[in-house]
Design a protein around this motif. Structure first.
Motif, PDB file in Angstrom:
ATOM      1  N   GLY A   5       0.809  -1.206   0.000  1.00 35.84           N
ATOM      2  CA  GLY A   5       0.000   0.000   0.000  1.00 35.84           C
ATOM      3  C   GLY A   5       0.844   1.258   0.000  1.00 35.84           C
ATOM      4  O   GLY A   5       2.073   1.210   0.057  1.00 35.84           O
ATOM      5  N   ALA A   6       0.136   2.397  -0.067  1.00 37.65           N
ATOM      6  CA  ALA A   6       0.778   3.712  -0.091  1.00 37.65           C
ATOM      7  C   ALA A   6      -0.036   4.663   0.755  1.00 37.65           C
ATOM      8  O   ALA A   6      -1.237   4.471   0.959  1.00 37.65           O
ATOM      9  CB  ALA A   6       0.875   4.225  -1.522  1.00 37.65           C
ATOM     10  N   ILE A   7       0.622   5.725   1.232  1.00 36.50           N
ATOM     11  CA  ILE A   7      -0.056   6.715   2.067  1.00 36.50           C
ATOM     12  C   ILE A   7       0.640   8.061   1.911  1.00 36.50           C
ATOM     13  O   ILE A   7       1.826   8.116   1.590  1.00 36.50           O
ATOM     14  CB  ILE A   7      -0.058   6.275   3.554  1.00 36.50           C
ATOM     15  N   SER A   8      -0.107   9.111   2.121  1.00 39.78           N
ATOM     16  CA  SER A   8       0.453  10.460   2.136  1.00 39.78           C
ATOM     17  C   SER A   8       0.260  11.058   3.522  1.00 39.78           C
ATOM     18  O   SER A   8      -0.857  11.078   4.033  1.00 39.78           O
ATOM     19  CB  SER A   8      -0.241  11.333   1.093  1.00 39.78           C
ATOM     20  N   PHE A   9       1.342  11.505   4.119  1.00 39.18           N
ATOM     21  CA  PHE A   9       1.285  12.226   5.383  1.00 39.18           C
ATOM     22  C   PHE A   9       1.318  13.714   5.031  1.00 39.18           C
ATOM     23  O   PHE A   9       2.348  14.369   5.068  1.00 39.18           O
ATOM     24  CB  PHE A   9       2.455  11.833   6.285  1.00 39.18           C
ATOM     25  N   GLY A  12      -7.002  13.716   6.166  1.00 44.83           N
ATOM     26  CA  GLY A  12      -7.484  12.424   6.647  1.00 44.83           C
ATOM     27  C   GLY A  12      -7.110  12.136   8.083  1.00 44.83           C
ATOM     28  O   GLY A  12      -7.032  10.981   8.484  1.00 44.83           O
ATOM     29  N   GLY A  13      -6.867  13.170   8.878  1.00 45.95           N
ATOM     30  CA  GLY A  13      -6.517  12.974  10.279  1.00 45.95           C
ATOM     31  C   GLY A  13      -5.079  12.539  10.507  1.00 45.95           C
ATOM     32  O   GLY A  13      -4.692  12.276  11.636  1.00 45.95           O
ATOM     33  N   ARG A  14      -4.289  12.441   9.445  1.00 46.86           N
ATOM     34  CA  ARG A  14      -2.886  12.063   9.583  1.00 46.86           C
ATOM     35  C   ARG A  14      -2.042  13.316   9.820  1.00 46.86           C
ATOM     36  O   ARG A  14      -2.357  14.385   9.329  1.00 46.86           O
ATOM     37  CB  ARG A  14      -2.402  11.343   8.332  1.00 46.86           C
ATOM     38  N   PRO A  15      -0.929  13.167  10.528  1.00 46.41           N
ATOM     39  CA  PRO A  15      -0.046  14.322  10.721  1.00 46.41           C
ATOM     40  C   PRO A  15       0.591  14.747   9.405  1.00 46.41           C
ATOM     41  O   PRO A  15       0.640  13.983   8.456  1.00 46.41           O
ATOM     42  CB  PRO A  15       1.008  13.807  11.701  1.00 46.41           C
TER      43      PRO A  15
END
Length: 183
Positions: free
Chosen positions: A119-123, A127-130
């Motif tokens: 998977g992948a993610i953007s911080f 979306g409540g991410r820092p």
């Protein structure tokens, strides 16, 4: 037995464009397209992700797995908007690449045993991410994985820059789980 690494293309050109140089440049060792006249960065290319098997001496481009993966946001879009891969870390069966984008830090995870994209993610603060603005070295200490991130300024540059040490507490099912253990 596998060495995982990512790329950043045209680093010098991107730095020069970021400092305001817009004209094309050609020397014996460097060619920069520049962003003149439309001020569109022409030297940025999406990063690539690789795995090198040190026993068979085979290089495998893993980029296609990210580009073909479904998700919201699209992992392929996250990779295309990543300026470059700055670091990679692994523990157990998880390999994580960390890069910077125009919105923050992006991460891409693979299962190191099966060599499949997880998977992948953007911080980027959404979306409540820092929001992290830069990422650097990963280190394993006492069988625990840690990474340093910047928390202010564009790409971690500027007077408001601070940082955190993140302890990875994820797994192959949820690879992007971290706890802040230091500022």
């Amino acid at each position: 037995n596998n060495l995982w690494f990512g790329t950043i293309a045209n680093t010098l050109c991107l730095v020069m464009e970021g400092l305001g140089f817009t004209q094309p440049l050609q020397t014996n060792t460097v060619v920069c397209e520049g962003n003149y006249p439309n001020h569109v960065p022409k030297d940025q290319r999406g990063p690539r992700l690789f795995m090198y098997n040190t026993i068979t001496n085979q290089l495998q481009d893993m980029t296609g797995q990210v580009q073909a993966a479904a998700g919201t946001p699209s992992p392929g879009s996250l990779l295309a908007n990543t300026i470059g891969i700055r670091s990679a870390g692994s523990l157990g069966d998880v390999v994580i690449f960390g890069g910077i984008s125009f919105g923050g830090v992006t991460m891409f995870a693979f299962n190191g045993r099966t060599q499949q994209f997880i998977g992948a993610i953007s911080f980027d603060g959404n979306g409540g991410r820092p929001k992290y603005s830069n990422i650097r070295q990963w280190i394993v200490v006492n069988n625990q994985l840690y990474v340093g991130v910047a928390t202010g300024g564009a790409s971690g540059i500027g007077g408001s820059t601070s940082g955190q040490i993140l302890h990875w507490i994820g797994n192959t099912t949820n690879p992007f789980q971290f706890e802040n253990v230091g500022n």
